[in-house]
Design a protein around this motif. Structure first.
Motif, PDB file in Angstrom:
ATOM      1  N   CYS A  67      -4.201   5.689   1.831  1.00  0.00           N
ATOM      2  CA  CYS A  67      -3.618   4.612   1.285  1.00  0.00           C
ATOM      3  C   CYS A  67      -3.808   5.926  -0.413  1.00  0.00           C
ATOM      4  O   CYS A  67      -5.379   5.726  -0.504  1.00  0.00           O
ATOM      5  N   HIS A 115      -8.288   1.492  -2.450  1.00  0.00           N
ATOM      6  CA  HIS A 115      -8.625   0.971  -1.216  1.00  0.00           C
ATOM      7  C   HIS A 115      -9.165   2.849  -0.671  1.00  0.00           C
ATOM      8  O   HIS A 115      -9.748   2.734   0.688  1.00  0.00           O
ATOM      9  N   HIS A 141       1.057  -1.135  -0.401  1.00  0.00           N
ATOM     10  CA  HIS A 141       0.018   0.011   0.162  1.00  0.00           C
ATOM     11  C   HIS A 141       0.755   0.938  -0.353  1.00  0.00           C
ATOM     12  O   HIS A 141       1.346   1.260   0.917  1.00  0.00           O
TER      13      HIS A 141
HETATM   14 CU   LIG Z   1      -3.504   0.054  -0.364  1.00  0.00          CU
END
Ligand SMILES: [Cu+2]
Length: 253
Positions: free
Chosen positions: A236, A241, A176
């Motif tokens: 993120c 996300h 991430h």
């Molecule tokens: Cu992520």
């Protein structure tokens, strides 16, 4: 695409030095950028210039990250591909064209911020406030410290005028790219992932606001909290996300 075009041609005079400012504006793609037969000289990272050019052959660029690099046309005139080594795709074609010139790569960039970052790397961090934040998936949603943004956001309150040490722990099986707004940070540790990336960003004297957190790994950084009170966010930088909740509130008081 580069600037909205598939494999555009960029011309350079033989012997010329160009400064390229590159932003990974993709939603989720990770690029590992390399220019055929040419050294790239890193002179700037997300938020600041470096003290001197750092020669590199490739660089990982995760969504939201920026680099400033210098390129010198010092090879046999022709065409050379700027490649993404992850996918094998040619992103851009560099074409030598025009009159010979003889630009030099500078030996110093002379950034005052780089000198300040060097002094931050000498700080005794044990005296600073330590904050740990985890990146998780919870019930199919994204989360920070297991808290989903639009349900019950994790809120970090930081006093302006201080320095903090943040460790971001990735508890998922994928990378991430961590991103926080406002002040850039000094990366001091990266566990896991690409060793070249870890070595580079834990040593260069630059300020970062977007740093890859490797799968099941972690990053640690010194965060100056120097300007602006109020609420902002960290999240993120894979937009899917962020959209499902991997975001928190940074309350600067
Ligand atoms: Cu992520």
């Amino acid at each position: 695409m580069v600037n909205g075009q598939v494999n555009p041609v960029l011309t350079i005079q033989p012997g010329q030095v160009q400064r390229w400012r590159i932003l990974n504006a993709s939603v989720y793609r990770y690029y590992k950028i390399s220019l055929q037969n040419h050294t790239m000289y890193l002179v700037g990272v997300d938020d600041s210039l470096l003290e001197q050019p750092v020669p590199i052959n490739e660089i990982l660029l995760t969504p939201g990250e920026r680099v400033d690099i210098l390129i010198k046309a010092d090879q046999t005139p022709g065409t050379y591909a700027l490649q993404d080594l992850n996918s094998g795709i040619t992103l851009l074609t560099l074409e030598y064209s025009g009159a010979q010139t003889n630009d030099q790569i500078p030996t110093t960039i002379n950034s005052e911020i780089a000198q300040w970052v060097a002094s931050l790397r000498q700080m005794d961090i044990s005296s600073l406030r330590q904050v740990t934040m985890t990146l998780n998936f919870v019930r199919g949603r994204g989360a920070i410290n297991r808290q989903v943004f639009d349900e019950n956001p994790y809120i970090l309150e930081s006093p302006v005028g201080t320095y903090e040490v943040w460790t971001i722990v990735n508890q998922t099986g994928m990378d991430h790219p961590w991103h926080h707004h406002t002040d850039g940070a000094v990366v001091i540790d990266i566990r896991g992932g690409d060793p070249n990336y870890a070595r580079l960003y834990t040593s260069v004297n630059g300020l970062k606001d977007t740093i890859n957190v490797p799968a099941m790994g972690s990053i640690t950084m010194i965060v100056p909290v120097l300007d602006f009170t109020g609420d902002t966010v960290f999240h993120c930088h894979i937009l899917g996300h962020e959209d499902i909740g991997m975001m928190g509130i940074w309350r600067r008081v």
